[in-house]
Design a protein around this motif. Structure first.
Motif, mmCIF file in Angstrom:
data_model
loop_
_atom_site.group_PDB
_atom_site.id
_atom_site.type_symbol
_atom_site.label_atom_id
_atom_site.label_comp_id
_atom_site.label_asym_id
_atom_site.label_seq_id
_atom_site.Cartn_x
_atom_site.Cartn_y
_atom_site.Cartn_z
ATOM 1 N N HIS A 112 -2.491 5.668 -6.291
ATOM 2 C CA HIS A 112 -3.766 5.909 -5.615
ATOM 3 C C HIS A 112 -4.138 4.728 -4.726
ATOM 4 C CE1 HIS A 112 -7.764 7.536 -4.962
ATOM 5 N NE2 HIS A 112 -8.245 6.336 -5.231
ATOM 6 N N TYR A 113 -4.059 3.543 -5.291
ATOM 7 C CA TYR A 113 -4.458 2.351 -4.530
ATOM 8 C C TYR A 113 -3.331 1.805 -3.649
ATOM 9 C CZ TYR A 113 -8.891 1.933 -7.077
ATOM 10 O OH TYR A 113 -10.147 2.139 -7.583
ATOM 11 N N LYS A 114 -2.122 2.255 -3.917
ATOM 12 C CA LYS A 114 -0.936 1.766 -3.210
ATOM 13 C C LYS A 114 -0.815 0.248 -3.272
ATOM 14 C CE LYS A 114 -0.855 5.757 -0.145
ATOM 15 N NZ LYS A 114 -0.239 6.549 -1.212
ATOM 16 N N ALA A 142 3.875 -11.576 -4.578
ATOM 17 C CA ALA A 142 3.290 -10.899 -3.413
ATOM 18 C C ALA A 142 4.395 -10.475 -2.450
ATOM 19 C CB ALA A 142 2.298 -11.829 -2.708
ATOM 20 N N VAL A 143 5.338 -11.368 -2.244
ATOM 21 C CA VAL A 143 6.430 -11.087 -1.330
ATOM 22 C C VAL A 143 7.296 -9.955 -1.868
ATOM 23 C CG1 VAL A 143 8.607 -12.024 -0.480
ATOM 24 C CG2 VAL A 143 6.498 -13.362 -0.266
ATOM 25 N N LYS A 144 7.666 -10.062 -3.139
ATOM 26 C CA LYS A 144 8.560 -9.057 -3.710
ATOM 27 C C LYS A 144 7.892 -7.686 -3.743
ATOM 28 C CE LYS A 144 11.707 -7.919 -7.423
ATOM 29 N NZ LYS A 144 12.391 -7.002 -6.497
ATOM 30 N N ILE A 145 6.632 -7.673 -4.137
ATOM 31 C CA ILE A 145 5.916 -6.401 -4.247
ATOM 32 C C ILE A 145 5.773 -5.754 -2.858
ATOM 33 C CG2 ILE A 145 3.669 -5.369 -4.776
ATOM 34 C CD1 ILE A 145 3.532 -7.582 -7.063
ATOM 35 N N GLN A 170 10.209 -0.467 0.621
ATOM 36 C CA GLN A 170 11.431 0.257 0.263
ATOM 37 C C GLN A 170 11.107 1.563 -0.464
ATOM 38 O OE1 GLN A 170 14.021 -1.199 1.700
ATOM 39 N NE2 GLN A 170 12.634 -2.900 2.147
ATOM 40 N N GLU A 171 10.050 1.522 -1.296
ATOM 41 C CA GLU A 171 9.675 2.726 -2.049
ATOM 42 C C GLU A 171 8.915 3.744 -1.196
ATOM 43 O OE1 GLU A 171 7.386 1.263 -5.402
ATOM 44 O OE2 GLU A 171 8.944 -0.228 -5.803
ATOM 45 N N GLY A 172 8.594 3.347 0.030
ATOM 46 C CA GLY A 172 7.868 4.265 0.904
ATOM 47 C C GLY A 172 6.377 4.345 0.600
ATOM 48 N N LEU A 173 5.888 3.405 -0.203
ATOM 49 C CA LEU A 173 4.476 3.429 -0.587
ATOM 50 C C LEU A 173 3.592 2.870 0.529
ATOM 51 C CD1 LEU A 173 3.389 4.444 -3.280
ATOM 52 C CD2 LEU A 173 3.334 2.095 -4.100
ATOM 53 N N ILE A 174 4.074 1.874 1.225
ATOM 54 C CA ILE A 174 3.304 1.257 2.323
ATOM 55 C C ILE A 174 4.239 1.023 3.520
ATOM 56 C CG2 ILE A 174 1.648 0.081 0.803
ATOM 57 C CD1 ILE A 174 3.230 -2.485 1.095
ATOM 58 N N ASP A 175 3.626 0.775 4.690
ATOM 59 C CA ASP A 175 4.452 0.481 5.861
ATOM 60 C C ASP A 175 4.587 -1.040 6.051
ATOM 61 O OD1 ASP A 175 2.020 -0.285 6.848
ATOM 62 O OD2 ASP A 175 1.801 1.416 8.217
ATOM 63 N N ARG A 223 3.643 -3.007 8.391
ATOM 64 C CA ARG A 223 2.416 -3.671 8.832
ATOM 65 C C ARG A 223 1.567 -4.024 7.612
ATOM 66 N NH1 ARG A 223 -2.705 -2.215 10.031
ATOM 67 N NH2 ARG A 223 -3.656 -3.241 11.840
ATOM 68 N N THR A 224 1.381 -3.044 6.724
ATOM 69 C CA THR A 224 0.609 -3.288 5.505
ATOM 70 C C THR A 224 1.272 -4.375 4.669
ATOM 71 O OG1 THR A 224 0.038 -0.950 5.553
ATOM 72 C CG2 THR A 224 -0.451 -2.134 3.521
ATOM 73 N N ALA A 225 2.591 -4.314 4.600
ATOM 74 C CA ALA A 225 3.309 -5.305 3.796
ATOM 75 C C ALA A 225 3.047 -6.717 4.311
ATOM 76 C CB ALA A 225 4.804 -4.998 3.804
ATOM 77 N N VAL A 226 3.091 -6.860 5.621
ATOM 78 C CA VAL A 226 2.848 -8.187 6.203
ATOM 79 C C VAL A 226 1.429 -8.643 5.870
ATOM 80 C CG1 VAL A 226 2.521 -9.383 8.402
ATOM 81 C CG2 VAL A 226 4.580 -8.014 8.024
ATOM 82 N N LEU A 227 0.495 -7.708 5.962
ATOM 83 C CA LEU A 227 -0.897 -8.067 5.692
ATOM 84 C C LEU A 227 -1.150 -8.352 4.202
ATOM 85 C CD1 LEU A 227 -2.750 -5.617 8.103
ATOM 86 C CD2 LEU A 227 -2.638 -8.108 8.279
ATOM 87 N N ARG A 228 -0.278 -7.840 3.347
ATOM 88 C CA ARG A 228 -0.444 -8.052 1.909
ATOM 89 C C ARG A 228 -0.084 -9.467 1.468
ATOM 90 N NH1 ARG A 228 0.126 -3.141 -1.074
ATOM 91 N NH2 ARG A 228 -1.607 -1.892 -0.285
ATOM 92 N N VAL A 229 0.646 -10.175 2.319
ATOM 93 C CA VAL A 229 1.073 -11.519 1.922
ATOM 94 C C VAL A 229 0.182 -12.520 2.647
ATOM 95 C CG1 VAL A 229 3.001 -13.113 1.783
ATOM 96 C CG2 VAL A 229 3.415 -10.654 1.649
ATOM 97 N N ALA A 230 -0.607 -13.255 1.868
ATOM 98 C CA ALA A 230 -1.571 -14.172 2.476
ATOM 99 C C ALA A 230 -0.874 -15.442 2.957
ATOM 100 C CB ALA A 230 -2.661 -14.527 1.467
#
Ligand code: PEP
Ligand code: MG
Length: 870
Positions: free
Chosen positions: A317-319, A348-351, A357-362, A364-371
């Motif tokens: 739900h929260y991805k 953070a990086v691994k997740i 890879q799991e198709g849960l996020i794109d 762009r989101t992945a880059v933004l997830r890592v502070a």
């Protein structure tokens, strides 16, 4: 106004996305309820109510209390229980919940609604008298601590005495009669402490508790937490009032916390801990050592099955990784909280990588997830394990990385020692929110008790500090400021090393090795590169640093401070000879000795950065920096350079300046002693031409420092071009190069249009620009800057994060005035701000072409530049 939002199976009023209004916890409860996850019903008082409460001098805003009572009535209906009932009473928890989680920062009251009467009802409805009175005595203690200001320890004393009297060790060995007696003793303590009976009206209790949560927004530890995390003091906290479920009713009950993935490594495994027959706070407080969550699978397979279903649903739900709190009451699972899981940089990086890879996020989101601030951790040292060390204890690997420092035993000491420039390891039995300042100041944290989700572990991970927690093998004597382990005693001030990746505690200073980029991190950085528009260069003065920077992804050198080359090895003698010379001829003679060294330096630098631009700044610091100042050194140097000590002293006196930073430095040196700059420019172009001859691609950029007038630049630019042309002709090669300037004086920014006529690039030297704009000496500010930050005059140290409203204007003006006459003007920044994520965001806005920072900040800057562009 609407101050109160109900959540329950049949009706959820709040918007689960609105953390600003409902706070993180309140939003999570509303969202979970609305997607059908089992959550005990309750209501959330908004952060706006808290803000209004402070505006109105700590009075409830109009309508708030009526709305609370109405929500309470709804809750009673939903639960089929009544507040204060003597048959089957409704009990609630009251918890804070700011928009951003502040773990353990604010106060919580559980079991609210218990009174001398309703406790009988609880005993009846639960069929468990011991449980009822145990809950009541816990409630009295918590409420007294949070609301009435009576310290925990006073209650703990009574409890301990009781256990001693009964000859038992564990609380669980006390029976119902003991609990009743405890309740009486606790009430007597309250009466003697505050001169009033413990409040017996549940609604009054509720009002007090809400007040206390509002108040806790401004307690010292909450303020410190906000300061460290750059959170606004104006947000306020929400208050969550939720019906209680009980994890302490027997062995088919329990409570736990878990992460949907491992928050330390990022691995995709369900990760957590739980305690049987316990209430919520017991796990986080680290009082009893919890069981790993995997054990729940065998202990209560059905509940575990439900839990698995719930956590997967929440993550989908929260991805994102969720940090959840749950309670099991008589075999039934209830969720009490879900929030975005705090994680180490590594996780953070691994997740982020895995979720793409799991198709849960794109991506762009992945880059933004890592502070960006956080990945600095990944660039932190690890212990060189090829050497053997004395490991004296092993605790939990609570937050990765390694740290070396002197042992201190209190948070205050950690802060004061660190302020003296000491590196310290904070050693505590366990940490509490009061310790946060000390934790921040320490290199690492070592605790004796508590699990992977204890306060120390959670906070250290958030801070990116290495932490070894729950290290039961160490015996701490706080009083004598020492600890022992494996027969070794470590006293205050003794050096130790902790390894937060393995949990090891090592005597003495271990050798630390520099980290490398992991494959996943490198991959995310290449994603980041596709989003960013700012270039990233490095400030580097040696081939080694340039190599490191290049491996980290630097796209060139933005600043080579040539003065650093002047100190190396033998050449300092020739440099000093040049300074000591009384005339141009003498200086030229000495400079001729320096030149081969400089050329060698540039050959190395250009080779390491082959194909990329290399910005070389001509000599900048005042000359007195190169000569010794104390007598001993003067004697040594005098001997070495064959002059008398008197002569050297006289020269030192002659070079003395009252304001060296505003004195004879930068381009002023090049204008008064043209032979110095001339030598440097020859060295640059001879090195470059030699490499070009060998078929290498070299891109030199000559940078003139501390220009305040275009005339300074005009003269030095003409000199540079003459030397360059002559050299290029002499070698018979083709070589493109640039000549530009630093913008580091306000006048340079103000007259940037004039200066740009003579400059092919601008590099903003925001260290000096900050110093000269604010009139704050960068070398002396330590005495008052911290106080300025404390008093809120500066939100942050302006030498760390750019003063956007002041210095920032000059940068913007410099860019626009410069481009007004030279539209293709290249602009960059090479002050320390070039590696600071907030400043990088500013640079993006100001339209700079690149930032330049220290080699180890390059990955941070690449990521920050992507964030700034997205
Ligand atoms: C600056 O002033 O920002 C700069 C980069 O130069 P230095 O720090 O060497 O003065
Ligand atoms: Mg400077």
């Amino acid at each position: 106004a609407k101050w109160v939002y109900f959540f329950g199976k049949d009706r959820t009023e709040g918007d689960g996305k609105n953390k600003n209004l409902l706070g993180g916890k309140g939003a999570g409860l509303a969202e979970m309820t609305s997607i059908g996850i089992p959550v005990p019903p309750g209501f959330t008082i908004t952060t706006e109510a808290c803000v209004q409460f402070y505006k109105d001098n700590k009075n409830y805003p109009a309508g708030l209390w009526d709305q609370v009572l109405a929500a309470l009535a709804t809750l009673e209906t939903a639960m089929g229980k009544k507040f204060g009932d003597i048959e089957n009473p409704l009990l609630v928890s009251v918890r804070s919940g700011a928009r951003v989680s502040m773990p353990g920062m604010m106060d919580t009251v559980l079991n609210l609604g218990l009174t001398d009467e309703s406790v009988k009802g609880l005993a009846k409805s639960s069929g468990n008298e011991r449980f009822a009175y145990d809950s009541y005595r816990r409630f009295i203690q918590m409420f007294s601590d949070v609301v009435l200001g009576i310290g925990h320890h006073q209650f703990e004393h009574i409890l301990k005495d009781m256990k001693n009297a009964r000859g038992v060790k564990e609380d669980t060995e006390l029976n119902a009669a003991d609990m009743k007696e405890l309740v009486e003793k606790y009430k007597a303590l309250v009466l003697s402490e505050i001169g009033r009976q413990f409040p017996q009206d549940p609604k009054e209790q509720l009002k007090y508790a809400i007040d206390a949560v509002f108040d806790s927004w401004n307690n010292q530890r909450a303020k410190t937490c906000r300061k460290i995390n750059k959170m606004s003091d104006d947000w306020g906290t929400a208050v969550n009032v939720q019906s209680m479920v009980f994890g302490n009713m027997g062995d088919d009950c329990g409570t736990g916390v878990a992460f949907t993935r491992d928050p330390s490594t990022g691995e995709k495994v369900f990760f957590g801990e739980y305690l049987v027959n316990a209430q919520g706070e017991d796990v986080v407080a680290g009082i009893r050592t919890p069981e790993p969550i995997a054990k729940l699978q065998t202990a209560m397979p059905e509940v575990f099955g439900q839990l698995e279903e719930v956590y997967k649903k929440l993550e989908n739900h929260y991805k994102d990784v969720q940090d959840i709190e749950f309670t099991i009451e008589r075999g039934t699972l209830y969720m009490l909280q879900t929030r975005t899981g705090k994680r180490t940089a590594r996780a953070a990086v691994k997740i982020a990588y895995d979720m793409v890879q799991e198709g849960l996020i794109d991506k762009r989101t992945a880059v933004l997830r890592v502070a960006p601030e956080q990945v600095d951790q990944l660039l932190h040292p690890m212990i060189d394990t090829s050497i053997k060390y004395d490991i004296i204890a092993k605790g939990l690997p609570a937050s990765p990385g390694a740290a070396v420092g002197k042992a201190v035993f209190s948070a205050e000491d950690a802060e004061s020692w660190a302020a003296q420039g000491e590196k310290v390891i904070l050693v505590r039995a366990e940490t509490s929110p009061e310790d946060i300042g000390g934790m921040h100041a320490a290199q690492g944290i070592l605790t004796a008790t508590g699990g992977m989700t204890s306060h120390a572990a959670v906070v250290a991970r958030g801070m990116g500090k290495c932490c070894v927690a729950g290290c039961g093998a160490i015996r701490i004597n706080e009083h004598q400021r020492l600890f022992t382990a494996s027969g070794v005693t470590i006293k205050e001030g003794d050096i130790l090393t902790i390894n937060g990746s393995t949990g090891e505690v090592i005597v003495g200073a271990a050798k630390l090795i520099e980290p490398e980029l992991s494959g996943e991190f490198a991959e995310i950085l290449t994603w980041a590169d596709t989003f960013r528009t700012l270039g990233v260069r490095a400030n580097a003065d040696t081939p080694h640093d340039s190599q490191v920077a290049r491996e980290f992804g630097a796209e060139g050198i933005g600043l080579c401070r040539t003065e650093h080359m002047f100190f190396d090895g033998n050449r300092i003698d020739a440099v000093r000879e040049m300074i000591l010379a009384d005339n141009e001829e003498g200086r030229r003679k000495a400079l001729a000795k320096v030149k081969p060294y400089q050329k060698e330096d540039f050959l190395g630098l250009f080779t390491a950065m082959e194909g990329l631009p290399v910005t070389i700044r001509l000599l900048d610091p005042p000359l007195h920096e190169f000569i010794p100042h104390n007598d001993e050194e003067i004697d040594r140097v005098a001997k070495a350079s064959g002059v008398s000590a008197e002569h050297l002293k006289a020269k030192a006196t002659e070079l003395h300046e009252f304001n060296p930073m505003l004195g004879h430095r930068g381009c002023r040196l090049g204008l008064t002693y043209p032979e110095i700059y001339e030598m440097q420019v020859y060295a640059i172009f001879e090195a470059a031409c030699e490499l070009v001859k060998q078929g290498k691609v070299v891109k030199p950029e000559v940078m003139i420092p501390l220009v305040g007038s275009y005339k300074e630049l005009e003269i030095l630019k003409d000199m540079t071009n003459e030397v360059a042309q002559e050299t290029i002709a002499r070698y018979g090669v083709k070589l493109d190069y640039l000549v530009g300037t630093m913008i580091e004086l306000p006048r340079a920014a103000l007259t940037a249009n004039e200066i740009a006529e003579h400059a092919q690039f601008f590099s903003f030297g925001t260290n000096d620009l900050t110093q000269t704009t604010l009139g704050v000496s960068r070398d002396d500010a330590g005495k008052f800057l911290p106080i300025y930050v404390e008093k809120g005059i500066f939100k942050e140290d302006p030498f760390v994060s750019i003063d956007v409203s002041g210095v920032g204007q000059l940068v913007e003006m410099g860019v626009s005035k410069g481009r007004s006459v030279r539209p293709d003007l290249k602009t960059g920044i090479c002050g320390e701000h070039g590696g600071d994520p907030d400043s990088i965001a500013f640079c993006q806005k100001a339209g700079l072409n690149y930032v330049s920072c220290s080699p180890f900040r390059v990955p941070v800057a690449r990521l920050a530049a992507a964030h700034a562009a997205l």
